[in-house]
Design a protein around this motif. Sequence first.
Motif, PDB file in Angstrom:
ATOM      1  N   ASN A  39      -0.348 -13.696  -3.930  1.00  0.00           N
ATOM      2  CA  ASN A  39      -1.744 -12.580  -3.161  1.00  0.00           C
ATOM      3  C   ASN A  39      -1.632 -11.713  -5.011  1.00  0.00           C
ATOM      4  O   ASN A  39      -1.886 -11.735  -5.673  1.00  0.00           O
ATOM      5  CB  ASN A  39      -1.686 -11.984  -2.389  1.00  0.00           C
ATOM      6  N   LEU A  70       1.002  -1.239  -0.353  1.00  0.00           N
ATOM      7  CA  LEU A  70      -0.309   0.160   0.369  1.00  0.00           C
ATOM      8  C   LEU A  70       0.952   1.398  -0.322  1.00  0.00           C
ATOM      9  O   LEU A  70       0.612   2.313   0.763  1.00  0.00           O
ATOM     10  CB  LEU A  70      -1.157   0.002   0.948  1.00  0.00           C
ATOM     11  N   GLU A 103      -7.488  -9.218  12.749  1.00  0.00           N
ATOM     12  CA  GLU A 103      -7.352  -8.303  13.115  1.00  0.00           C
ATOM     13  C   GLU A 103      -6.347  -8.128  14.481  1.00  0.00           C
ATOM     14  O   GLU A 103      -5.629  -6.915  14.700  1.00  0.00           O
ATOM     15  CB  GLU A 103      -8.608  -7.214  13.590  1.00  0.00           C
ATOM     16  N   PRO A 110      -9.422  -2.416  -3.362  1.00  0.00           N
ATOM     17  CA  PRO A 110     -10.654  -2.974  -3.130  1.00  0.00           C
ATOM     18  C   PRO A 110     -11.712  -2.702  -2.157  1.00  0.00           C
ATOM     19  O   PRO A 110     -12.380  -2.606  -1.910  1.00  0.00           O
ATOM     20  CB  PRO A 110      -9.944  -4.420  -3.142  1.00  0.00           C
ATOM     21  N   TYR A 111     -10.957  -1.418  -1.671  1.00  0.00           N
ATOM     22  CA  TYR A 111     -11.488  -0.377  -0.510  1.00  0.00           C
ATOM     23  C   TYR A 111     -12.601   0.271  -1.881  1.00  0.00           C
ATOM     24  O   TYR A 111     -13.870   0.175  -1.139  1.00  0.00           O
ATOM     25  CB  TYR A 111     -10.655   0.805  -0.120  1.00  0.00           C
ATOM     26  N   VAL A 137      -6.123  -3.360   6.082  1.00  0.00           N
ATOM     27  CA  VAL A 137      -6.378  -4.931   4.412  1.00  0.00           C
ATOM     28  C   VAL A 137      -7.146  -5.091   5.721  1.00  0.00           C
ATOM     29  O   VAL A 137      -8.858  -5.988   4.717  1.00  0.00           O
ATOM     30  CB  VAL A 137      -5.663  -5.003   4.274  1.00  0.00           C
ATOM     31  N   LEU A 177      -6.581   3.596   2.875  1.00  0.00           N
ATOM     32  CA  LEU A 177      -6.668   3.297   1.929  1.00  0.00           C
ATOM     33  C   LEU A 177      -7.415   3.771   0.609  1.00  0.00           C
ATOM     34  O   LEU A 177      -8.029   3.562  -0.603  1.00  0.00           O
ATOM     35  CB  LEU A 177      -8.001   1.486   2.283  1.00  0.00           C
ATOM     36  N   THR A 202      -4.132 -11.325  -7.284  1.00  0.00           N
ATOM     37  CA  THR A 202      -5.402 -10.767  -7.549  1.00  0.00           C
ATOM     38  C   THR A 202      -5.231 -10.284  -9.517  1.00  0.00           C
ATOM     39  O   THR A 202      -3.838 -10.484  -9.803  1.00  0.00           O
ATOM     40  CB  THR A 202      -4.529  -9.783  -6.918  1.00  0.00           C
ATOM     41  N   SER A 226      -3.638  -4.291   9.998  1.00  0.00           N
ATOM     42  CA  SER A 226      -3.396  -3.946   9.124  1.00  0.00           C
ATOM     43  C   SER A 226      -4.921  -3.679   8.289  1.00  0.00           C
ATOM     44  O   SER A 226      -6.167  -3.647   8.963  1.00  0.00           O
ATOM     45  CB  SER A 226      -3.337  -4.535   8.168  1.00  0.00           C
ATOM     46  N   LEU A 254     -11.016  -3.724   6.326  1.00  0.00           N
ATOM     47  CA  LEU A 254     -11.613  -3.945   4.993  1.00  0.00           C
ATOM     48  C   LEU A 254     -12.366  -5.190   5.057  1.00  0.00           C
ATOM     49  O   LEU A 254     -13.421  -5.423   5.117  1.00  0.00           O
ATOM     50  CB  LEU A 254     -10.647  -3.834   4.374  1.00  0.00           C
ATOM     51  N   ASN A 255     -11.921  -6.360   5.286  1.00  0.00           N
ATOM     52  CA  ASN A 255     -11.978  -7.345   5.386  1.00  0.00           C
ATOM     53  C   ASN A 255     -12.966  -7.854   6.487  1.00  0.00           C
ATOM     54  O   ASN A 255     -13.797  -8.418   5.948  1.00  0.00           O
ATOM     55  CB  ASN A 255     -11.092  -8.670   4.967  1.00  0.00           C
ATOM     56  N   TYR A 257      -6.263   2.002  -2.338  1.00  0.00           N
ATOM     57  CA  TYR A 257      -6.172   0.787  -2.606  1.00  0.00           C
ATOM     58  C   TYR A 257      -7.580  -0.052  -3.169  1.00  0.00           C
ATOM     59  O   TYR A 257      -8.542   0.566  -3.295  1.00  0.00           O
ATOM     60  CB  TYR A 257      -6.958  -0.164  -1.244  1.00  0.00           C
TER      61      TYR A 257
END
Length: 283
Positions: free
Chosen positions: A69, A21, A197, A238-239, A204, A233, A73, A202, A207-208, A236
């Motif tokens: 990853n 990031l 978490e 996906p955010y 990310v 983010l 992605t 993080s 976010l998940n 980023y």
Amino acid sequence: VALTLRTVGGLTTREIARAFLDNEPAMGQRLSRAKAKIGAAAIPFVVPERSAWDVRLGSVLTVIYLIFNEGWTAGPGDEPIRKNLCDEAIWLARLMLHLAPEEPEIEGLLAMMLLANARIGARVDASGALIPLDQQDRRLWDTALVNEGLALLQTAMARHLPGPFQIQAAISALHVQADYPEATDWAQILLLYTRLEALSPSPVVSLNRIVALAETGRLDRARRELEALGSSLAQYQPYHAARADLARRAGDAETAREAYREAITLSTSDSERAWLEGQIKSL
């Protein structure tokens, strides 16, 4: 980790920056400083003794995970999945398990990658467009890889030494064990992301966790928590895709359009952009 991805993994500075990031110039400086430090300290390139492995294991597994990853992605242009990188990461994890058997985090990482890779045949349609997990034809998943991944995860969990990669594998397991999307145990996935978490904080991971929170029916709270992540983010993709999806569910078409457009701007894949544009049209 960043320098290993560059010199051993062969990833570009841009790809590594995306994984961290970070922006490309900053990552370039970071890599240069790391090389200079190694040169100034005359650190040799040697295989460490077994007694020194434990303190390095987390970094090595992170390198393998980030290689996978990057392959998983959406890649640049019209290459939605870089299968060679996914296969290489799985090969490296198998090698690690051979070198250090009975190590639960290696088992967890390998399980997670196998469970993801099992879905590769259903992840892209005939035109090359990405298919989200909840829309995939589960009959196209590789049953042998699913079974191997689930068995590895069971073995790792039986050692009672939980770690981040085992938790991520457990989340993947809950997805593949659901016979249909509505049967997914989102409450348990939320608990696992909350634990992850705490272990490996993080943006990310947060976010998940927020996406899982929305799936359990707490959409308004999820949207509030998601907005709080915006500053960390902002670049980023996906955010913005998640923000658009939650806005769409809430009936906020204007916010959804804006977020989908931002996600399109940040996408590196033609197939990903095509899917996001389709989401805008469906509003």
